[in-house]
Write a protein that holds these residues in place. Structure first.
Motif, PDB file in Angstrom:
ATOM      1  N   GLY A  29       0.844  -1.263  -0.010  1.00  0.00           N
ATOM      2  CA  GLY A  29       0.035   0.136   0.294  1.00  0.00           C
ATOM      3  C   GLY A  29       1.004   1.113  -0.058  1.00  0.00           C
ATOM      4  N   LEU A  30       1.920   1.285   0.774  1.00  0.00           N
ATOM      5  CA  LEU A  30       2.862   2.369   0.687  1.00  0.00           C
ATOM      6  C   LEU A  30       4.014   2.123  -0.177  1.00  0.00           C
ATOM      7  CD1 LEU A  30       4.201   4.844   1.917  1.00  0.00           C
ATOM      8  CD2 LEU A  30       5.327   3.418   3.531  1.00  0.00           C
ATOM      9  N   PHE A  31       4.363   1.216  -0.601  1.00  0.00           N
ATOM     10  CA  PHE A  31       5.587   0.950  -1.705  1.00  0.00           C
ATOM     11  C   PHE A  31       5.062   0.992  -2.940  1.00  0.00           C
ATOM     12  CE2 PHE A  31       7.560  -1.255   1.995  1.00  0.00           C
ATOM     13  CZ  PHE A  31       8.397  -0.286   2.094  1.00  0.00           C
ATOM     14  N   ALA A 208      -6.121   4.474   0.962  1.00  0.00           N
ATOM     15  CA  ALA A 208      -5.458   4.885   2.359  1.00  0.00           C
ATOM     16  C   ALA A 208      -6.109   3.791   3.266  1.00  0.00           C
ATOM     17  CB  ALA A 208      -5.774   6.183   2.691  1.00  0.00           C
ATOM     18  N   GLY A 209      -7.436   3.434   3.448  1.00  0.00           N
ATOM     19  CA  GLY A 209      -7.973   2.577   4.234  1.00  0.00           C
ATOM     20  C   GLY A 209      -7.551   1.329   3.973  1.00  0.00           C
ATOM     21  N   PHE A 210      -7.313   0.568   3.069  1.00  0.00           N
ATOM     22  CA  PHE A 210      -6.763  -0.451   2.605  1.00  0.00           C
ATOM     23  C   PHE A 210      -5.155  -0.539   3.088  1.00  0.00           C
ATOM     24  CE2 PHE A 210     -10.111  -1.443  -0.563  1.00  0.00           C
ATOM     25  CZ  PHE A 210     -10.430  -2.376  -0.259  1.00  0.00           C
ATOM     26  N   SER A 211      -4.329   0.518   2.948  1.00  0.00           N
ATOM     27  CA  SER A 211      -3.202   0.663   3.172  1.00  0.00           C
ATOM     28  C   SER A 211      -2.951   0.615   4.698  1.00  0.00           C
ATOM     29  CB  SER A 211      -2.458   2.027   2.747  1.00  0.00           C
ATOM     30  OG  SER A 211      -2.655   2.124   1.324  1.00  0.00           O
ATOM     31  N   PHE A 212      -3.982   1.175   5.572  1.00  0.00           N
ATOM     32  CA  PHE A 212      -3.589   0.972   7.009  1.00  0.00           C
ATOM     33  C   PHE A 212      -4.232  -0.141   7.675  1.00  0.00           C
ATOM     34  CE2 PHE A 212      -3.304   5.483   6.746  1.00  0.00           C
ATOM     35  CZ  PHE A 212      -2.186   5.987   7.328  1.00  0.00           C
ATOM     36  N   PHE A 246       5.390   7.928   8.544  1.00  0.00           N
ATOM     37  CA  PHE A 246       6.009   7.127   7.264  1.00  0.00           C
ATOM     38  C   PHE A 246       5.406   7.437   6.095  1.00  0.00           C
ATOM     39  CE2 PHE A 246       8.374   3.589   9.937  1.00  0.00           C
ATOM     40  CZ  PHE A 246       9.490   4.326  10.318  1.00  0.00           C
ATOM     41  N   TYR A 247       3.933   7.231   6.239  1.00  0.00           N
ATOM     42  CA  TYR A 247       3.049   7.590   5.147  1.00  0.00           C
ATOM     43  C   TYR A 247       2.918   8.876   4.644  1.00  0.00           C
ATOM     44  CZ  TYR A 247       0.887   2.947   4.725  1.00  0.00           C
ATOM     45  OH  TYR A 247       0.333   1.716   4.400  1.00  0.00           O
ATOM     46  N   ILE A 248       2.759   9.826   5.595  1.00  0.00           N
ATOM     47  CA  ILE A 248       2.723  11.270   5.217  1.00  0.00           C
ATOM     48  C   ILE A 248       3.897  11.894   4.706  1.00  0.00           C
ATOM     49  CG2 ILE A 248       2.135  13.546   5.957  1.00  0.00           C
ATOM     50  CD1 ILE A 248      -0.194  11.356   6.140  1.00  0.00           C
ATOM     51  N   CYS A 249       4.982  11.366   5.127  1.00  0.00           N
ATOM     52  CA  CYS A 249       6.408  11.852   4.982  1.00  0.00           C
ATOM     53  C   CYS A 249       6.748  11.355   3.691  1.00  0.00           C
ATOM     54  CB  CYS A 249       7.346  11.648   5.686  1.00  0.00           C
ATOM     55  SG  CYS A 249       7.394  12.585   7.580  1.00  0.00           S
TER      56      CYS A 249
END
Length: 476
Positions: A29-31, A208-212, A246-249
């Motif tokens: 989700g992040l990468f 974003a919901g899936f990522s978290f 981590f996500y926001i930055c």
């Protein structure tokens, strides 16, 4: 040390609990998907969406943390729903969550094969998938301590990569690493950083919901933590800020260094690591082996997700059997405190789904994946409702809130906010399918919902359960 009530081994250390929750929510989700979010809603739109979902997840984690420190159990929110709301709700949440992670295990196993072909394009992908499934099975078979240690180091790889990415990104933004990127232009793209209006931002809410998802693993690990009253609150505070930062930055760095219309942002996928937004930033900074590096990290992330998924589904099935809501064999433990029968069934479901994809049954595989799609959000709704009822019952029975080992802040706003946003995300998956009366799309997108409602209604009809009155809630 064995738990007096159910014979499980409390061998998870505080660092294990923290890293399991962190690793459970930081992955592809992040990468990978973060790039598509920026392309969809613009840099500021993506950041706003992730901050909003991050705040909601914080409230969910504090809600779960209050219940988990008060009554640590491997059944987590499914047990709390049964005790504080209605046994039918706990039954439906538990089976739905087990199914979700069993199918997610299969999805991750398939992804391992695809990612591995980056290095070995001529080797059949199923070989790597089979090896990954065997590895995950063995890690979970030995003991919860082995699982915790493995997940700790798998998660550590992701954390180190993100920190390195942020350092390289900041150095590039300030010109320490040579780059001709126009940071101001990138960040102010569209309408002051927003693209597509609020509709685009809302669509990123779903991503974003899936990522978290995965942060709720904290509740499950509480049942096997050495000292849940210390481990869970510490994990909640550490993990939330780390995830949010981590996500926001990371999204800020990607937005600053990659223009939102870059076609690579939308085409990023686990099958094409060379266009991960992380890879783009590393390559622009002159790190030639960026694609191989990110491929290794994403492979680690997928194995970590499969490992966590196998653990979560196994423990949930064990908890269901312990309550008599699943066959008794799944409540049996090995001498090392592992519910082996539950682990075997979970792995078999993962293997079945994987084979259905391998043998050309892509339609069946797609339906299985879609059937688990919204389960994480349904679990979040269950957590919010359970905490709201727990706190009200605690007060109604004349108990002192100061006696709680960990107390969630901003009650009742927290669980109500989390409930409303989670329901909104569930409905907002594909509202156009309703307006166009596209019943196939509705079935594919919202299949998780009837798979929750059917066991809930079935339990009500068979057991005739009712919502427990606040004064009758068993808090002991």
């Amino acid at each position: 040390m064995a738990d007096e009530n159910n014979g499980i081994k409390r061998n998870l250390k505080t660092r294990h609990v923290s890293m399991i929750a962190l690793g459970g929510s930081i992955g592809t989700g992040l990468f990978v998907a973060s790039g598509a979010s920026i392309a969809q809603a613009g840099p500021m739109g993506a950041i706003v969406a992730y901050i909003a979902i991050g705040i909601m997840v914080y409230f969910l984690m504090t809600s779960l943390g209050e219940m988990a420190t008060y009554s640590p159990t491997s059944g987590s929110f499914a047990d709390y729903a049964s005790k504080y709301v209605d046994p039918a709700l706990g039954f439906a949440l538990g089976w739905n969550y087990w199914f979700n992670w069993a199918i997610t295990l299969a999805v991750d196993i398939v992804a391992v094969g695809l990612v591995s072909q980056f290095w070995f394009p001529n080797v059949p992908s199923w070989i790597f998938s089979a090896l990954a499934l065997l590895l995950v099975f063995l890690i979970n078979l030995f003991s919860v301590g082995v699982f915790g240690e493995a997940e700790y180091w798998l998660s550590m790889v992701k954390v180190v990569t993100i920190v390195a990415f942020l350092i390289v990104g900041v150095m590039t933004i300030f010109g320490i690493i040579h780059s001709d990127v126009n940071v101001i232009k990138n960040l102010s793209a569209g309408n002051h950083g927003f693209v597509g209006g609020w509709q685009a931002v809302l669509s990123v809410f779903v991503v974003a919901g899936f990522s978290f998802q995965g942060t709720e693993l904290i509740g499950i690990t509480a049942g096997e933590a050495k000292d849940p009253s210390k481990a869970v609150p510490k994990a909640i505070h550490q993990v939330f800020w780390r995830i949010l930062l981590f996500y926001i930055c990371s999204i800020f760095v990607i937005s600053a260094l990659v223009y939102y219309k870059n076609p690579d942002l939308l085409s990023a996928s686990t099958q094409n690591i060379s266009v991960s937004p992380f890879t783009i930033v590393f390559e622009n900074a002159g790190i030639a082996f960026a694609a191989s590096l990110m491929n290794a990290v994403i492979l680690t992330s997928i194995i970590s997700a499969a490992n966590s998924g196998s653990y979560a589904s196994t423990r949930m099935l064990y908890a269901l059997a312990h309550k008599g809501e699943a066959p008794k064999i799944f409540a049996k433990l090995s001498t090392r405190g592992v519910p082996v029968a539950a682990l075997v069934l979970t792995s078999m479901v993962g293997l079945f789904a994987f084979l259905s994809n391998l043998k050309g049954g892509s339609v069946a595989y797609t339906w299985l994946v879609n059937a688990s799609g919204l389960t994480g959000f349904i679990a979040w709704v269950g957590i919010a409702v359970s905490h709201f009822r727990f706190r009200r019952a605690y007060v109604a029975q004349g108990r002192d809130l100061n006696q709680l080992k960990y107390r969630a802040k901003w009650f009742p706003f927290g669980p109500i906010f989390a409930f409303v946003v989670s329901i909104g995300v569930i409905i907002g998956q594909d509202p156009q399918s309703f307006t166009s009366f596209d019943f196939e799309k509705i079935a594919i997108t919202y299949l998780s919902v009837p798979l929750f409602i059917i066991p809930y209604v079935g339990y009500k009809l068979v057991k005739h359960s009712k919502v427990i009155k606040l004064k009758d809630v068993d808090l002991d």
